[in-house]
Write an enzyme that holds these catalytic residues in place. Structure first.
Site, PDB file in Angstrom:
ATOM      1  N   GLY A 129       0.818  -1.208   0.000  1.00 35.49           N
ATOM      2  CA  GLY A 129       0.000   0.000   0.000  1.00 35.49           C
ATOM      3  C   GLY A 129       0.851   1.256   0.000  1.00 35.49           C
ATOM      4  N   ALA A 130       1.929   1.241  -0.786  1.00 36.34           N
ATOM      5  CA  ALA A 130       2.890   2.351  -0.767  1.00 36.34           C
ATOM      6  C   ALA A 130       2.568   3.437  -1.777  1.00 36.34           C
ATOM      7  CB  ALA A 130       4.300   1.816  -1.033  1.00 36.34           C
TER       8      ALA A 130
ATOM      9  N   GLY B 231      -1.239   7.608   0.924  1.00 35.37           N
ATOM     10  CA  GLY B 231      -1.453   7.656   2.354  1.00 35.37           C
ATOM     11  C   GLY B 231      -0.243   7.340   3.201  1.00 35.37           C
TER      12      GLY B 231
ATOM     13  N   GLY C 298       1.448   4.567   3.621  1.00 35.45           N
ATOM     14  CA  GLY C 298       2.501   3.804   2.960  1.00 35.45           C
ATOM     15  C   GLY C 298       3.435   4.691   2.168  1.00 35.45           C
TER      16      GLY C 298
ATOM     17  N   SER D  77      -5.675  -1.129  13.625  1.00 35.70           N
ATOM     18  CA  SER D  77      -6.526   0.034  13.864  1.00 35.70           C
ATOM     19  C   SER D  77      -7.045   0.004  15.297  1.00 35.70           C
ATOM     20  CB  SER D  77      -7.714   0.030  12.901  1.00 35.70           C
ATOM     21  OG  SER D  77      -8.627   1.066  13.221  1.00 35.70           O
TER      22      SER D  77
ATOM     23  N   TYR E 188     -14.483  -3.728   8.593  1.00 38.00           N
ATOM     24  CA  TYR E 188     -13.135  -3.175   8.749  1.00 38.00           C
ATOM     25  C   TYR E 188     -12.595  -3.472  10.153  1.00 38.00           C
ATOM     26  CZ  TYR E 188      -9.446   0.381   9.101  1.00 38.00           C
ATOM     27  OH  TYR E 188      -8.254   1.029   9.303  1.00 38.00           O
TER      28      TYR E 188
END
Length: 266
Positions: A8-9, A12, A14, A134, A157
């Site tokens: 996820g780079a 955001g 990442g 989270s 989530y």
């Protein structure tokens, strides 16, 4: 110089983490779903790109194989990629394997990717696995593992992220004598990211705070040797649902995880 994979780079946390690490000369392996955005991050950081869609477990396994083909060692794995939620949204989505989407991407994909990259992590002297979780946490419903009833994206989530914390504790125990540490972190609350904007929730904490907290688990000396822990930003704490760390819960989750991965052919 460490070899560090960040999933996820392309956006955001990442992306910001990659940009924070780049000046120190680390070898950055950058995963993302969008090749165009990933190329932008690579140009800014000097990282190596690995495009893949983690909503497919077969693609996740191919990603690991691609990394193993190109690298002999991995010092740090940051499992950051994830699917967020839209507040109040009850639209249930499924992955390429037919699994509830957040379960697949936020939980099954990092579990599988870590498993497949263990040979590279074992080649590092003191490897680290950092699972981005989270503060939003909810116990898994084993009677409704695909969350087909009373579904909300936010609940899905929270279930996926608490499952990742439970898995973190399990994997840390399994790797206790390997030199590999495994920790989970809630970097910061509703940071200024696309995921927060999509959720409809107001920004509460800065992206810089989340980057600093996550980077500490990546390379800070004061947490070397710490494993099986959950951090709320910089503070080591317990998950909001203590049962998630109980042997009974973890065993049920591990058994379900094995069944789902096997059914998907991975």
């Amino acid at each position: 110089m460490a070899t560090i994979l960040i999933t996820g780079a392309s956006d955001g946390l990442g992306r910001a983490l990659a940009e924070d690490l780049a000046p120190d000369g680390h070898r950055l392996l950058l995963h993302g779903r969008d090749p165009g955005r990933l190329a932008e991050v690579a140009a800014a950081t000097g990282g190596e790109v690995f495009p893949a869609d983690l909503s497919s477990l077969a693609a996740t396994k191919r990603l690991a194989a691609d990394i193993r083909a190109r690298h002999r060692r991995l010092d740090v794995l940051v499992n950051n990629a994830g699917v967020g939620f839209q507040d109040g949204n009850t639209s249930r989505e499924v992955s390429a394997d037919g699994y509830e989407l957040r379960l697949a991407v936020n939980y099954l994909a990092p579990v599988l990717l870590t498993r497949e990259l263990l040979p590279l992590l074992r080649e590092a002297a003191h490897a680290r696995v950092v699972n981005v979780a989270s503060v939003g946490q909810q116990l898994f419903d084993f009677d409704d593992p695909q969350h087909e009833h009373h579904f909300t994206q936010a609940d899905a989530y929270c279930r996926s992220k608490l499952a990742l914390i439970s898995h973190t504790a399990d994997l840390a125990e399994q790797l206790a004598d390997s030199g590999i540490t495994v920790n989970a972190i809630h970097p910061a609350t509703f940071m200024a990211t696309t995921m927060t904007k999509t959720s409809g929730m107001p920004v509460q904490e800065s992206l810089d705070k989340g980057v600093a907290a996550t980077r500490r688990l990546v390379d800070a000396a004061d947490v070397a040797g710490v494993t099986g822990a959950y951090f709320h930003s910089h503070e080591r704490t317990d998950p909001s649902e203590p049962d998630a760390l109980s042997p009974a819960y973890r065993n049920r989750l591990a058994a379900l995880t094995r069944r789902l991965l096997t059914a998907a052919g991975v």
